[in-house]
Motif scaffolding. Structure first.
Motif, PDB file in Angstrom:
ATOM      1  N   ARG A  52       0.865  -1.186   0.000  1.00 28.55           N
ATOM      2  CA  ARG A  52       0.000   0.000   0.000  1.00 28.55           C
ATOM      3  C   ARG A  52       0.901   1.235   0.000  1.00 28.55           C
ATOM      4  O   ARG A  52       1.637   1.473   0.959  1.00 28.55           O
ATOM      5  N   TRP A  53       0.801   1.984  -1.061  1.00 28.30           N
ATOM      6  CA  TRP A  53       1.767   3.062  -1.277  1.00 28.30           C
ATOM      7  C   TRP A  53       1.568   4.216  -0.315  1.00 28.30           C
ATOM      8  O   TRP A  53       2.538   4.908   0.019  1.00 28.30           O
ATOM      9  N   ARG A  54       0.352   4.448   0.126  1.00 29.92           N
ATOM     10  CA  ARG A  54       0.128   5.529   1.099  1.00 29.92           C
ATOM     11  C   ARG A  54       0.769   5.187   2.440  1.00 29.92           C
ATOM     12  O   ARG A  54       1.328   6.049   3.108  1.00 29.92           O
ATOM     13  N   ARG A  55       0.680   3.909   2.821  1.00 30.36           N
ATOM     14  CA  ARG A  55       1.309   3.485   4.067  1.00 30.36           C
ATOM     15  C   ARG A  55       2.827   3.580   3.949  1.00 30.36           C
ATOM     16  O   ARG A  55       3.512   3.984   4.892  1.00 30.36           O
TER      17      ARG A  55
END
Lengths: 167, 60
Positions: B18-21
């Motif tokens: 998950r790129w936001r994480r």
């Protein structure tokens, strides 16, 4: 403990991956904490690797890398955001192995700086540091497939669960 | 675990990031590092340290 996507019940993580995860996370967190307290020593150690990077980039790495290690180690121990943290730890270990290997291949005499200013004797030798980093990389790669299906969009379990319709 | 299932698991693990994480962890690490660098007494590597008064300025 992971949650089963189909049944919703908690299932125990196997003992092997659990021990490896705790060991790897604790080692990363300890190394990160020791380096975070002494960024100047880490910066001088990074200079010894003679990387083709500008001075500012090395300074930024010396300031932020220990915290990244510390956060990733703590997250690994707590099994927090595992689908993101585990590939991140594997990438970190890959960077360590690459950096150490290129310095050893060039025959550089350097201080690995893995645990800050702590003197660990023969554990600090470049060859030992490379073997240690390779072991950490192997452990992190071993852990990669052992993530839970919770929060994983690409998991076959999740897609099966989304297709499942109770009668 | 066979090599095929492991490589399948590896591929799935990499696509599940998950790129936001990931960005959140990176930004938190950078923020903590820069803050500690700024707060360091003997002078940071990147940021100028806080001004510290070792003596009380004389009042006129």
């Amino acid at each position: 403990m992971n949650r089963d996507a189909l049944t919703g019940k908690m299932r125990a993580e196997p003992a092997g991956p659990l021990l490896i995860r705790w060991s790897l996370g604790a080692m990363l967190a300890a190394a990160g904490a020791m380096k975070a307290a002494h960024p100047a020593e880490l910066f001088s150690a990074l200079l010894g690797y003679q990387l083709p990077l500008p001075d500012t980039a090395l300074r930024f790495a010396a300031v932020t890398l220990p915290w990244l290690e510390l956060l990733c180690g703590a997250a690994l121990v707590c099994n927090f955001w595992r689908e993101t943290v585990r590939p991140m730890v594997a990438t970190l270990c890959l960077v360590f192995v690459g950096t150490l290997a290129q310095a050893l291949a060039r025959g550089l005499d350097f201080d690995c700086g893995c645990f800050g200013p702590a003197t660990l004797g023969w554990l600090e030798r470049p060859a030992t540091a490379l073997i240690r980093a390779a072991l950490l990389l192997a452990a992190s790669l071993y852990l990669l497939p052992f993530r839970g299906s919770e929060g994983n969009a690409a998991s076959p379990c999740r897609s099966a669960a989304s297709r499942f319709r109770p009668p | 675990m066979t090599a095929r299932s492991w490589s399948r698991g590896l591929r799935e693990a990499l696509t599940a990031v998950r790129w936001r994480r990931l960005a959140a962890i990176l930004m938190l690490a950078a923020a903590c590092g820069l803050l500690c660098d700024w707060l360091r007494k003997e002078g940071g590597l990147l940021t100028p340290s806080l001004p510290r008064f070792t003596t009380v300025p004389a009042q006129r």
